[in-house]
Design an enzyme around this catalytic site. Structure first.
Site, PDB file in Angstrom:
ATOM      1  CE  LYS A  58     -64.933 -33.818   8.097  1.00  0.00           C
ATOM      2  NZ  LYS A  58     -66.970 -33.700   8.358  1.00  0.00           N
ATOM      3  CD  GLU A  69     -79.331 -40.233  13.813  1.00  0.00           C
ATOM      4  OE1 GLU A  69     -78.799 -41.006  14.171  1.00  0.00           O
ATOM      5  OE2 GLU A  69     -78.351 -40.291  12.691  1.00  0.00           O
ATOM      6  NE  ARG A  84     -78.131 -46.704  14.506  1.00  0.00           N
ATOM      7  CZ  ARG A  84     -76.567 -46.840  13.519  1.00  0.00           C
ATOM      8  NH1 ARG A  84     -75.448 -45.603  14.451  1.00  0.00           N
ATOM      9  NH2 ARG A  84     -75.457 -47.721  13.053  1.00  0.00           N
TER      10      ARG A  84
HETATM   11  C1  LIG Z   1     -76.476 -42.322  11.912  1.00  0.00           C
HETATM   12  C2  LIG Z   1     -75.615 -41.311  11.046  1.00  0.00           C
HETATM   13  N1  LIG Z   1     -75.939 -39.973  11.409  1.00  0.00           N
HETATM   14  C3  LIG Z   1     -75.903 -39.005   9.754  1.00  0.00           C
HETATM   15  C4  LIG Z   1     -75.259 -39.673   9.775  1.00  0.00           C
HETATM   16  C5  LIG Z   1     -74.335 -38.529   8.495  1.00  0.00           C
HETATM   17  N2  LIG Z   1     -73.310 -38.793   8.470  1.00  0.00           N
HETATM   18  C6  LIG Z   1     -72.203 -38.699   7.626  1.00  0.00           C
HETATM   19  S1  LIG Z   1     -70.378 -38.723   8.226  1.00  0.00           S
HETATM   20  C7  LIG Z   1     -71.052 -37.215   9.452  1.00  0.00           C
HETATM   21  C8  LIG Z   1     -69.990 -36.354  10.485  1.00  0.00           C
HETATM   22  C9  LIG Z   1     -68.718 -37.075  11.035  1.00  0.00           C
HETATM   23  O1  LIG Z   1     -68.145 -36.741  12.140  1.00  0.00           O
HETATM   24  P1  LIG Z   1     -67.116 -36.562  12.436  1.00  0.00           P
HETATM   25  O2  LIG Z   1     -67.114 -38.146  13.154  1.00  0.00           O
HETATM   26  O3  LIG Z   1     -66.669 -36.306  13.563  1.00  0.00           O
HETATM   27  O4  LIG Z   1     -66.013 -37.043  11.448  1.00  0.00           O
HETATM   28  P2  LIG Z   1     -65.314 -35.990  10.477  1.00  0.00           P
HETATM   29  O5  LIG Z   1     -66.175 -36.507   9.387  1.00  0.00           O
HETATM   30  O6  LIG Z   1     -65.650 -34.929  11.103  1.00  0.00           O
HETATM   31  O7  LIG Z   1     -64.070 -36.953  10.153  1.00  0.00           O
HETATM   32  C10 LIG Z   1     -72.709 -37.319   9.781  1.00  0.00           C
HETATM   33  C11 LIG Z   1     -73.345 -36.428  10.578  1.00  0.00           C
HETATM   34  C12 LIG Z   1     -74.653 -41.014  10.117  1.00  0.00           C
HETATM   35  N3  LIG Z   1     -73.270 -41.538   8.750  1.00  0.00           N
HETATM   36  N4  LIG Z   1     -74.821 -41.727  10.384  1.00  0.00           N
END
Ligand SMILES: Cc1ncc(C[n+]2csc(CCOP(=O)(O)OP(=O)(O)O)c2C)c(N)n1
Length: 632
Positions: free
Chosen positions: A284, A373, A401
């Site tokens: 990342k 969630e 959710r």
């Molecule tokens: C249902 C939901 N909960 C929380 C989020 C907030 N959120 C956006 S990106 C993220 C992290 C995602 O991690 P990953 O899938 O590993 O992607 P990365 O950013 O590490 O590439 C979160 C928690 C969201 N978008 N959707």
């Protein structure tokens, strides 16, 4: 920065002309463009830097004019936007009228779903796969790219289970960078880490895995026995046992920044039969040292002060005023100090909810469930049943959710779970997937539920204390904005009691939540024009303060409800329902709020002004209403 290759990429097909060296240059130019634009605009940064090569490799291997690609969540879609005909508009991203920060089918046919919530890519890709097969389009490949942060979402496992059962041709790419927004949590992380350990043997493994995965799946006893050996060996080598058990061929882990290598892997898996999971390792923030070293800060960093050579960030422009999230986090922290039964639960938003200090001080009563969630809410119900006082600290939009868990596990059982709904209302540049517009409507339906909104900062801590003292569920919603205060002798929070800020004879603004300070300012301006308008800080939508609010409807020539939520089913609707039940004439009631359409992305202030929910808009509404339906 002007660049040589990127501006010439009008569509993904243009990449096919490029040599390996030019593709490498293209990747660098894409990173430079990300740095250039995102240094002046807060946006998802590290996640996008990490998928540049993966994005190029996918578009080089597949033809997404007919094949289908879904980026889970969609926050890492910027490289895809850059090479699918949107380079020239990229500078407008997340601004009013500009590109969205998430996939948007209105912008491009290469974006299939407008998403922003995590976890649905595998389900939607499977649906696309099955739909294509049923429609005689089996040659269309379907690909889902999902991060290791989104992977633990329950729905992903529902989809993997379904896909493994259906045994359809589906490619799931696991983009594993060991991070959610915060470091990933849970047992699955350990499973992926074990798989990582085998990465050293990746090259020698490649051919072996490929040969094994090409072996037929059905056959006689001998073949089946051989398959058993094959699976055992693969699991031993790769650590991807879990996915194999779910019916996927697990391949990897492979280096997500080695573009030629990635292309070879994708070519290998492209025409495999049945569901395949390709485990790709990325960093990342790759390509920007500070971002890869501190991906939490650089997930969505503030603007950068200065960029040195080699994409070096010299300083971040931090600061700014305190937000409602800060006030809530301080109040939650205090509640944990005051009462050993209080615990706090976040669904992967520890940083966004500003709970880091609580995580440090109370590791036993702080829970990060990951992006789960629905589990978080049912888990809170269990804690409450056990005798604890859990706080589910979840953004308004993401709590959707968990709708059924709020209903069944919490409200139906009348369990004392406190819901802190952060980012309630218009969240600005994130746009329609993230605006928290619907919670008032979806929460006030449930019996046993107390539904509240602080009118300003001064209400936040007392309202949280009030919620925690209840013997059933209670919720409070607060906006994504700087704290505001209305100077007054603050009335204590009492069940179903509105706070009368000022009663006046020409009419009443009844504010539910965040727009109370705006209503006070509007009333001041109107008074200067000779219009005597009062203001009520409603605080509760359920139970509603019928005595106070219906008195206003009955006695005053004009009542205007003001809320930062949907008009359908919102606070104004609640007032109309109560007035109707009491047999009152409601022709003097006007409702201001969010209309029945999805609201685009722009700054919150711009959106409030568009919707007539700023001081000007509210004053205009009062003046118009006095002209139209009040005899003055
Ligand atoms: C249902 C939901 N909960 C929380 C989020 C907030 N959120 C956006 S990106 C993220 C992290 C995602 O991690 P990953 O899938 O590993 O992607 P990365 O950013 O590490 O590439 C979160 C928690 C969201 N978008 N959707």
């Amino acid at each position: 920065m002007s660049s040589a290759i990127l501006p010439t990429i009008q569509s993904p097909a243009d990449q096919h002309q490029l040599e390996d060296g030019q593709l490498e240059q293209l990747a660098q130019e894409m990173r430079d463009e990300l740095v250039r634009v995102l240094s002046i605009r807060p946006a998802h940064f590290a996640s996008n830097l990490g998928v540049v090569e993966l994005c190029l490799a996918l578009h080089l291997t597949f033809d997404f004019t007919k094949d289908r690609l879904i980026w889970d969540t969609g926050h890492q879609i910027y490289p895809h936007k850059l090479i699918t005909g949107r380079f020239e508009q990229f500078g407008t991203i997340r601004t009013r009228g500009g590109l969205m920060g998430y996939p948007n089918p209105h912008e491009s046919d290469f974006d299939l779903f407008m998403t922003g919530h995590a976890g649905c890519s595998v389900s939607c890709s499977l649906g696309l796969r099955v739909g294509a097969d049923l429609l005689g389009q089996s040659d269309r490949h379907c690909v889902a790219v999902i991060g290791d942060g989104a992977l633990p979402s329950g729905i992903v496992f529902e989809a993997l289970n379904n896909a493994g059962g259906l045994n359809k041709n589906l490619l799931v790419i696991l983009n594993d960078n060991q991070m959610s927004i915060c470091p990933r949590v849970g047992a699955l992380a350990r499973h992926l880490d074990r798989a990582r350990l085998t990465n050293l043997y990746q090259d020698s493994k490649r051919q072996f895995q490929y040969l094994l995965s090409r072996l037929p799946v059905v056959g006689d006893m001998a073949t089946q026995a051989f398959e058993g050996v094959r699976d055992g060996l693969k699991a031993l080598l790769t650590g991807g046992m879990l996915f194999e058990e779910l019916g996927f061929r697990y391949i990897g882990p492979v280096d997500g920044h080695d573009l030629p290598g990635l292309r070879r892997w994708l070519r290998d898996v492209k025409d495999q039969k049945g569901p395949v999971l390709l485990h790709v390792l990325t960093v990342k923030g790759h390509g920007v040292e500070q971002a890869s070293k501190d991906p939490v800060t650089y997930h969505t960093p503030p603007v950068f002060e200065k960029i040195g050579p080699e994409r070096t960030i010299l300083s971040l422009k931090k600061g700014g005023s305190k937000a409602y999230t800060d006030a809530a986090s301080v109040a939650i922290h205090q509640a944990l100090r005051d009462d050993p039964r209080v615990a706090v639960i976040t669904a992967a938003m520890c940083q966004g909810n500003k709970l880091e200090k609580i995580r440090e001080e109370f590791p036993d009563r702080f829970f990060d469930t990951g992006i789960c969630e629905s589990h978080a809410v049912a888990f809170a119900a269990g804690l409450a049943k056990a005798g604890m006082r859990p706080i589910a600290d979840i953004y308004s939009t993401f709590l959707q959710r968990a709708y059924d868990q709020i209903f069944q596990e919490v409200a139906l059982q009348k369990l004392p779970v406190t819901f802190c709904l952060d980012r309630a209302g218009l969240t600005g540049p994130d746009g329609p997937t993230h605006h928290g517009c619907f919670d008032t409507a979806y929460l006030r339906l449930f019996p046993n539920m107390i539904v509240m909104a602080p009118g300003d900062e001064l209400d936040v801590a007392p309202m949280l204390r009030f919620a925690l003292a209840q013997d059933g569920p209670a919720s409070l919603r607060y906006p994504k904005t700087s704290l505001e205060n209305v100077e007054r002798g603050v009335a204590p929070i009492e069940l179903g009691q509105a706070e009368i800020y000022e009663w006046a004879t020409d009419g009443m603004l009844i504010a539910y939540g965040s727009l109370f300070p705006t209503c006070v300012k509007a009333a001041e301006r109107l008074r200067a024009e000779g219009i005597e308008i009062g203001v009520i800080n409603a605080r509760f939508v359920k139970p509603l303060d019928k005595a106070t609010l219906l008195k206003a409807v009955e006695e005053l020539p004009l009542v205007i409800t003001v809320e930062e939520g949907t008009l359908e089913g919102g606070f104004g609707s609640a007032l109309l329902e109560a007035a109707n039940a009491a047999g009152l004439d409601t022709r003097n009631v006007l409702r201001l709020g969010i209309p029945d359409r999805f609201i685009e992305h722009a700054e919150r202030g711009e959106l409030l002004a568009d919707l007539g929910l700023d001081v000007n808009g509210i004053c205009d509404a009062v003046r118009r209403a006095r002209k139209n339906f009040v005899s003055v």
